[in-house]
Design a protein around this motif. Structure first.
Motif, PDB file in Angstrom:
ATOM      1  N   ASP A   1       0.821  -1.213   0.000  1.00 49.02           N
ATOM      2  CA  ASP A   1       0.000   0.000   0.000  1.00 49.02           C
ATOM      3  C   ASP A   1       0.852   1.259   0.000  1.00 49.02           C
ATOM      4  N   LEU A   2       2.037   1.184   0.596  1.00 47.50           N
ATOM      5  CA  LEU A   2       2.821   2.399   0.840  1.00 47.50           C
ATOM      6  C   LEU A   2       3.872   2.699  -0.219  1.00 47.50           C
ATOM      7  N   ILE A   3       4.280   1.701  -1.005  1.00 45.39           N
ATOM      8  CA  ILE A   3       5.293   1.982  -2.025  1.00 45.39           C
ATOM      9  C   ILE A   3       4.678   2.821  -3.143  1.00 45.39           C
TER      10      ILE A   3
ATOM     11  N   PHE B   1       0.900   2.120 -11.807  1.00 44.45           N
ATOM     12  CA  PHE B   1      -0.431   2.706 -11.975  1.00 44.45           C
ATOM     13  C   PHE B   1      -0.334   4.087 -12.621  1.00 44.45           C
ATOM     14  N   ILE B   2       0.618   4.883 -12.193  1.00 46.46           N
ATOM     15  CA  ILE B   2       0.776   6.228 -12.744  1.00 46.46           C
ATOM     16  C   ILE B   2       1.072   6.171 -14.238  1.00 46.46           C
ATOM     17  N   ILE B   3       1.977   5.274 -14.636  1.00 48.73           N
ATOM     18  CA  ILE B   3       2.291   5.121 -16.053  1.00 48.73           C
ATOM     19  C   ILE B   3       1.050   4.697 -16.828  1.00 48.73           C
ATOM     20  N   SER B   4       0.320   3.730 -16.268  1.00 43.18           N
ATOM     21  CA  SER B   4      -0.891   3.236 -16.927  1.00 43.18           C
ATOM     22  C   SER B   4      -1.939   4.333 -17.058  1.00 43.18           C
ATOM     23  N   ALA B   5      -2.100   5.137 -15.998  1.00 40.55           N
ATOM     24  CA  ALA B   5      -3.100   6.209 -16.031  1.00 40.55           C
ATOM     25  C   ALA B   5      -2.763   7.250 -17.095  1.00 40.55           C
ATOM     26  N   PHE B   6      -1.509   7.567 -17.228  1.00 38.38           N
ATOM     27  CA  PHE B   6      -1.124   8.579 -18.200  1.00 38.38           C
ATOM     28  C   PHE B   6      -1.222   8.072 -19.637  1.00 38.38           C
ATOM     29  N   ARG B   7      -1.309   6.757 -19.791  1.00 40.17           N
ATOM     30  CA  ARG B   7      -1.459   6.188 -21.133  1.00 40.17           C
ATOM     31  C   ARG B   7      -2.917   5.855 -21.453  1.00 40.17           C
TER      32      ARG B   7
ATOM     33  N   VAL C   1      -6.620  11.567 -11.228  1.00 40.87           N
ATOM     34  CA  VAL C   1      -6.799  10.142 -10.949  1.00 40.87           C
ATOM     35  C   VAL C   1      -5.627   9.596 -10.141  1.00 40.87           C
ATOM     36  N   CYS C   2      -4.433  10.042 -10.445  1.00 37.96           N
ATOM     37  CA  CYS C   2      -3.259   9.580  -9.691  1.00 37.96           C
ATOM     38  C   CYS C   2      -3.328  10.017  -8.233  1.00 37.96           C
ATOM     39  N   TRP C   3      -3.768  11.249  -7.984  1.00 41.75           N
ATOM     40  CA  TRP C   3      -3.907  11.720  -6.606  1.00 41.75           C
ATOM     41  C   TRP C   3      -4.978  10.937  -5.861  1.00 41.75           C
ATOM     42  N   VAL C   4      -6.060  10.632  -6.536  1.00 45.28           N
ATOM     43  CA  VAL C   4      -7.111   9.824  -5.901  1.00 45.28           C
ATOM     44  C   VAL C   4      -6.564   8.450  -5.541  1.00 45.28           C
ATOM     45  N   PHE C   5      -5.788   7.857  -6.436  1.00 49.10           N
ATOM     46  CA  PHE C   5      -5.230   6.536  -6.158  1.00 49.10           C
ATOM     47  C   PHE C   5      -4.291   6.560  -4.955  1.00 49.10           C
ATOM     48  N   LEU C   6      -3.507   7.616  -4.828  1.00 47.01           N
ATOM     49  CA  LEU C   6      -2.639   7.745  -3.651  1.00 47.01           C
ATOM     50  C   LEU C   6      -3.469   7.808  -2.375  1.00 47.01           C
TER      51      LEU C   6
ATOM     52  N   VAL D   1      -6.436   6.427  -1.998  1.00 45.51           N
ATOM     53  CA  VAL D   1      -6.970   5.073  -1.801  1.00 45.51           C
ATOM     54  C   VAL D   1      -5.931   4.184  -1.127  1.00 45.51           C
ATOM     55  N   ARG D   2      -4.701   4.274  -1.578  1.00 51.90           N
ATOM     56  CA  ARG D   2      -3.626   3.485  -0.979  1.00 51.90           C
ATOM     57  C   ARG D   2      -3.459   3.839   0.505  1.00 51.90           C
ATOM     58  N   SER D   3      -3.539   5.126   0.821  1.00 49.96           N
ATOM     59  CA  SER D   3      -3.386   5.566   2.216  1.00 49.96           C
ATOM     60  C   SER D   3      -4.523   5.045   3.089  1.00 49.96           C
ATOM     61  N   ILE D   4      -5.746   5.135   2.569  1.00 49.15           N
ATOM     62  CA  ILE D   4      -6.904   4.622   3.314  1.00 49.15           C
ATOM     63  C   ILE D   4      -6.752   3.127   3.569  1.00 49.15           C
ATOM     64  N   SER D   5      -6.322   2.394   2.549  1.00 49.19           N
ATOM     65  CA  SER D   5      -6.161   0.955   2.679  1.00 49.19           C
ATOM     66  C   SER D   5      -5.129   0.610   3.745  1.00 49.19           C
ATOM     67  N   ALA D   6      -4.010   1.330   3.749  1.00 48.98           N
ATOM     68  CA  ALA D   6      -2.970   1.077   4.745  1.00 48.98           C
ATOM     69  C   ALA D   6      -3.467   1.379   6.156  1.00 48.98           C
ATOM     70  N   LEU D   7      -4.128   2.507   6.323  1.00 57.50           N
ATOM     71  CA  LEU D   7      -4.628   2.893   7.647  1.00 57.50           C
ATOM     72  C   LEU D   7      -5.684   1.908   8.151  1.00 57.50           C
ATOM     73  N   GLU D   8      -6.511   1.395   7.253  1.00 56.73           N
ATOM     74  CA  GLU D   8      -7.536   0.434   7.661  1.00 56.73           C
ATOM     75  C   GLU D   8      -6.904  -0.876   8.116  1.00 56.73           C
ATOM     76  N   LYS D   9      -5.878  -1.331   7.428  1.00 60.99           N
ATOM     77  CA  LYS D   9      -5.198  -2.559   7.851  1.00 60.99           C
ATOM     78  C   LYS D   9      -4.560  -2.373   9.224  1.00 60.99           C
ATOM     79  N   ILE D  10      -3.980  -1.190   9.453  1.00 63.64           N
ATOM     80  CA  ILE D  10      -3.387  -0.905  10.766  1.00 63.64           C
ATOM     81  C   ILE D  10      -4.473  -0.898  11.841  1.00 63.64           C
ATOM     82  N   ARG D  11      -5.609  -0.292  11.534  1.00 64.89           N
ATOM     83  CA  ARG D  11      -6.717  -0.255  12.496  1.00 64.89           C
ATOM     84  C   ARG D  11      -7.178  -1.659  12.859  1.00 64.89           C
TER      85      ARG D  11
END
Length: 307
Positions: free
Chosen positions: A254-256, A261-267, A280-285, A287-297
């Motif tokens: 989640d954190l790397i 994804f960024i390359i794919s989005a730009f293409r 879209v790239c900012w939204v995906f970042l 999403v990754r942060s939410i996913s990481a925080l939820e796993k920690i919770r």
């Protein structure tokens, strides 16, 4: 009740408080090209609020019957529907989906004409509330949500928003894992694949689905998916060390930085300008942060969100 050309189909729809969109779904199912004597629609109310009046909504439609499942989670509700189903064929969709008029006919054609077929995964077409003013979340959803073909190819499963199978497949590989809040469809699909059945993606078997529009909706979905991943991959590990290694690996994923994804989005040709691609790239970042925080919770003792 069944014949070779028109096997009886049980359509199963879990629902939780989504009465208005359920009406649209049931209207579409009421007007299928498939013979009305050849299918039933089982709507399983997953302990919705009384004000939603799911039973009253279902009563407006001749093809539909109402059922109830108190155990939280859509897979528990789907299992309830399977237990009540009369059909040789089981079809799944969701309360917020709108099946095409030929959905049943097309899905059955693919299921019956592929040798040793275990499941057919159909296309889920997203639509925007206002195509001229798509929100950042809608743009993100348009290139990430319900990638049915990729799910089948990479994970041997697909979303139950649009899925056909035979009743006998459940008899052989078992029902959905009712303890999961998400990823239960992938878990079940892998069992079908392991049993040696063919899995087919059919882009002519379509349902429409509204793209999530707000960050609140996206947060709810992301937290639910993270909970499903946690329950499916981390909790089953019996070794304390292995459980923590799996947790650490998934957290790192989640954190790397999501370079691919960024390359794919730009293409991606579905994004028509640079602003959409950056958004879209900012939204995906996020999403990754939410996913990481939820796993920690959850790791700290939290309870998975229902979503």
């Amino acid at each position: 009740m069944e014949s070779h050309s028109h096997p009886f189909v049980s359509v199963i729809i879990p629902v939780y408080n989504d009465a208005e969109r359920l009406k649209l779904c049931l209207e579409a199912l009421e007007n299928q090209t498939y013979p009305k004597t050849g299918y039933e629609v089982i709507v399983v109310d997953n302990a919705s609020d009384e004000a939603a009046d799911i039973k009253g909504v279902v009563a407006q439609f001749g093809q539909a019957i109402a059922a109830y499942e108190n155990t939280p989670g859509s897979y528990a509700a789907r299992n309830k529907g399977i237990s009540l189903a009369k059909g040789e064929v089981i079809a799944f969709t969701d309360a917020d989906c709108i099946p095409d008029a030929n959905w049943l006919e097309s899905g059955l054609h693919r299921l019956l004409n592929v040798p040793n077929c275990g499941l057919v995964a159909g296309c889920v077409e997203l639509f925007f509330q206002d195509p001229q003013q798509a929100t950042p979340v809608e743009l993100y959803e348009s290139i990430t949500a319900f990638p049915q073909q990729r799910l089948l190819e990479q994970y041997q499963g697909a979303a139950t928003a649009n899925l056909f199978t035979f009743r006998r497949i459940f008899d052989q590989v078992g029902l959905f894992n009712a303890s999961l809040r998400s990823n239960g469809d992938i878990d079940w699909g892998k069992r079908v694949y392991a049993a040696g059945y063919q899995q087919v993606y059919a882009d002519d078997v379509c349902v429409a689905h509204p793209a999530r529009r707000t960050f609140k909706q996206l947060y709810t979905r992301t937290a639910r998916l993270a909970g499903g991943i946690y329950n499916r991959f981390i909790l089953p590990e019996h070794s304390f060390i292995q459980r923590n290694k799996t947790f650490a690996r998934l957290l790192v994923e989640d954190l790397i930085p999501p370079i691919n994804f960024i390359i794919s989005a730009f293409r991606d040709s579905r994004l028509t300008n640079w602003n959409q691609r950056f958004t879209v790239c900012w939204v995906f970042l996020g999403v990754r942060s939410i996913s990481a925080l939820e796993k920690i919770r959850l790791k700290l003792g939290g309870v998975p969100n229902r979503g």
